[in-house]
Scaffold this motif. Structure first.
Motif, PDB file in Angstrom:
ATOM      1  N   GLU A   1    -151.966 -15.590  20.125  1.00 49.62           N
ATOM      2  CA  GLU A   1    -151.844 -17.027  20.360  1.00 49.62           C
ATOM      3  C   GLU A   1    -152.647 -17.838  19.354  1.00 49.62           C
ATOM      4  O   GLU A   1    -152.199 -18.896  18.900  1.00 49.62           O
ATOM      5  N   GLU A   2    -153.837 -17.373  18.970  1.00 50.91           N
ATOM      6  CA  GLU A   2    -154.695 -18.220  18.129  1.00 50.91           C
ATOM      7  C   GLU A   2    -154.098 -18.413  16.737  1.00 50.91           C
ATOM      8  O   GLU A   2    -154.265 -19.465  16.127  1.00 50.91           O
ATOM      9  N   LEU A   3    -153.354 -17.410  16.256  1.00 52.82           N
ATOM     10  CA  LEU A   3    -152.719 -17.576  14.938  1.00 52.82           C
ATOM     11  C   LEU A   3    -151.589 -18.618  15.027  1.00 52.82           C
ATOM     12  O   LEU A   3    -151.430 -19.449  14.138  1.00 52.82           O
ATOM     13  N   LEU A   4    -150.838 -18.571  16.134  1.00 48.47           N
ATOM     14  CA  LEU A   4    -149.789 -19.584  16.324  1.00 48.47           C
ATOM     15  C   LEU A   4    -150.391 -20.978  16.331  1.00 48.47           C
ATOM     16  O   LEU A   4    -149.847 -21.910  15.729  1.00 48.47           O
ATOM     17  N   GLU A   5    -151.522 -21.122  17.012  1.00 43.90           N
ATOM     18  CA  GLU A   5    -152.143 -22.444  17.094  1.00 43.90           C
ATOM     19  C   GLU A   5    -152.605 -22.906  15.712  1.00 43.90           C
ATOM     20  O   GLU A   5    -152.479 -24.079  15.364  1.00 43.90           O
ATOM     21  N   ARG A   6    -153.111 -22.001  14.914  1.00 45.28           N
ATOM     22  CA  ARG A   6    -153.560 -22.391  13.574  1.00 45.28           C
ATOM     23  C   ARG A   6    -152.374 -22.788  12.699  1.00 45.28           C
ATOM     24  O   ARG A   6    -152.460 -23.726  11.909  1.00 45.28           O
ATOM     25  N   ILE A   7    -151.260 -22.085  12.855  1.00 40.67           N
ATOM     26  CA  ILE A   7    -150.077 -22.453  12.063  1.00 40.67           C
ATOM     27  C   ILE A   7    -149.516 -23.798  12.541  1.00 40.67           C
ATOM     28  O   ILE A   7    -149.112 -24.632  11.732  1.00 40.67           O
ATOM     29  N   ARG A   8    -149.539 -24.024  13.852  1.00 44.32           N
ATOM     30  CA  ARG A   8    -149.124 -25.342  14.370  1.00 44.32           C
ATOM     31  C   ARG A   8    -149.943 -26.451  13.734  1.00 44.32           C
ATOM     32  O   ARG A   8    -149.428 -27.487  13.330  1.00 44.32           O
ATOM     33  N   ARG A   9    -151.235 -26.215  13.644  1.00 41.51           N
ATOM     34  CA  ARG A   9    -152.131 -27.229  13.081  1.00 41.51           C
ATOM     35  C   ARG A   9    -151.810 -27.456  11.598  1.00 41.51           C
ATOM     36  O   ARG A   9    -151.766 -28.589  11.138  1.00 41.51           O
ATOM     37  N   GLU A  10    -151.562 -26.385  10.870  1.00 42.95           N
ATOM     38  CA  GLU A  10    -151.203 -26.531   9.460  1.00 42.95           C
ATOM     39  C   GLU A  10    -149.869 -27.258   9.321  1.00 42.95           C
ATOM     40  O   GLU A  10    -149.689 -28.068   8.411  1.00 42.95           O
ATOM     41  N   ASN A  11    -148.941 -26.993  10.236  1.00 43.42           N
ATOM     42  CA  ASN A  11    -147.649 -27.688  10.190  1.00 43.42           C
ATOM     43  C   ASN A  11    -147.837 -29.188  10.390  1.00 43.42           C
ATOM     44  O   ASN A  11    -147.181 -30.001   9.732  1.00 43.42           O
ATOM     45  N   ARG A  12    -148.729 -29.556  11.296  1.00 41.44           N
ATOM     46  CA  ARG A  12    -148.954 -30.990  11.518  1.00 41.44           C
ATOM     47  C   ARG A  12    -149.544 -31.618  10.271  1.00 41.44           C
ATOM     48  O   ARG A  12    -149.201 -32.728   9.896  1.00 41.44           O
ATOM     49  N   ARG A  13    -150.430 -30.895   9.624  1.00 38.64           N
ATOM     50  CA  ARG A  13    -150.986 -31.392   8.363  1.00 38.64           C
ATOM     51  C   ARG A  13    -149.882 -31.515   7.308  1.00 38.64           C
ATOM     52  O   ARG A  13    -149.843 -32.489   6.568  1.00 38.64           O
ATOM     53  N   ALA A  14    -149.028 -30.506   7.229  1.00 41.10           N
ATOM     54  CA  ALA A  14    -147.962 -30.523   6.224  1.00 41.10           C
ATOM     55  C   ALA A  14    -147.048 -31.719   6.442  1.00 41.10           C
ATOM     56  O   ALA A  14    -146.633 -32.386   5.497  1.00 41.10           O
ATOM     57  N   ALA A  15    -146.756 -32.024   7.698  1.00 41.38           N
ATOM     58  CA  ALA A  15    -145.866 -33.146   8.001  1.00 41.38           C
ATOM     59  C   ALA A  15    -146.487 -34.462   7.580  1.00 41.38           C
ATOM     60  O   ALA A  15    -145.795 -35.445   7.354  1.00 41.38           O
ATOM     61  N   ARG A  16    -147.779 -34.495   7.460  1.00 37.70           N
ATOM     62  CA  ARG A  16    -148.477 -35.721   7.108  1.00 37.70           C
ATOM     63  C   ARG A  16    -148.623 -35.904   5.601  1.00 37.70           C
ATOM     64  O   ARG A  16    -149.007 -36.948   5.137  1.00 37.70           O
TER      65      ARG A  16
END
Lengths: 151, 88
Positions: free
Chosen positions: B45-60
């Motif tokens: 789960e923690e890797l998924l959460e880190r990728i989610r966070r990077e995705n939000r950054r990428a979208a910005r």
């Protein structure tokens, strides 16, 4: 301008960043599972803004203000060769030998002003079926924030 | 949430196709074996959460250089950013 009929090829997306974007069917990619954290967005336009080559953007059709910058992962790290999980090829309708595009999402880290590529959660696209997915690489040496340079 | 107590060597079945075996318990660490069909992704789960966070950054990250909306402003503080994220 012709009315925007459902099913017409040149559907138009409006984005404050990119202005009006033509979205012909051949430049759309379907992500059945979306991207992590953006699971509700399943259709993306691959947009190549002038002057930014080789960076392209995945622009969400349902919300064109959301766009993800992408770069071929092999340009980020020359030796990049991740082992893709077994479920990826069937999900994308790809046979064992079909070519897949492996792309890294780009991020800017504001604290340091540096530009990074996510090589741990690459986006994989099968251009032949226009399907894509984000892959999570476990037990992998690749970085979530591979440094590309100062942003 | 269903809460179950299991001992090493015991198993859980989730649906018909997913089997989780408790292999060992050492201190605060549990070793699990998971058998699932090839089309069922299994993630930490923690890797998924880190990728989610990077995705939000990428979208910005804004390709045009404009910061026309909050969503595209890379300098907007991230609401979920409570501590530095380790690289890796």
């Amino acid at each position: 301008m012709a009315p925007d009929l459902p099913g017409t090829a040149a559907h138009l997306l409006q984005s404050r960043r990119f202005g009006p974007l033509e979205a012909p069917a051949e430049r759309l990619v379907h992500f059945p599972a979306g991207l992590l954290g953006f699971e509700e967005l399943t259709e993306f336009l691959v947009h190549a803004p002038e002057g930014l080559h080789p960076i392209r953007f995945l622009v969400a059709c349902a919300d064109p203000e959301i766009a993800f910058p992408i770069l071929p992962a092999a340009l980020c790290a020359a030796d990049y060769a991740p082992q893709l999980p077994a479920e990826v090829r069937p999900l994308l309708g790809a046979g064992p030998a079909d070519p897949l595009e492996v792309l890294a999402l780009l991020t800017l880290v504001p604290e340091t002003g540096t530009l990074h590529a996510n090589l741990r959660g690459p986006v994989v696209i099968n251009a032949a079926t226009r399907r894509g997915c984000q892959v999570v690489l476990h037990d992998s040496p690749y970085s979530l924030r591979h440094l590309l340079g100062a942003g | 949430m269903l809460v179950l107590s299991r001992r090493p060597g015991e198993r859980l079945l989730i649906g018909e196709a997913v089997e989780v075996t408790i292999l060992a318990v050492r201190g605060d660490q549990v070793s699990l074996g998971v058998s699932a069909p090839r089309d069922v992704p299994i993630h930490r789960e923690e890797l998924l959460e880190r990728i989610r966070r990077e995705n939000r950054r990428a979208a910005r990250l804004n390709g045009s250089g404009e910061q026309s909306s909050d969503f595209t402003n890379p300098y907007r503080p991230l609401p979920y950013q409570r501590q530095p994220v380790p690289t890796g």
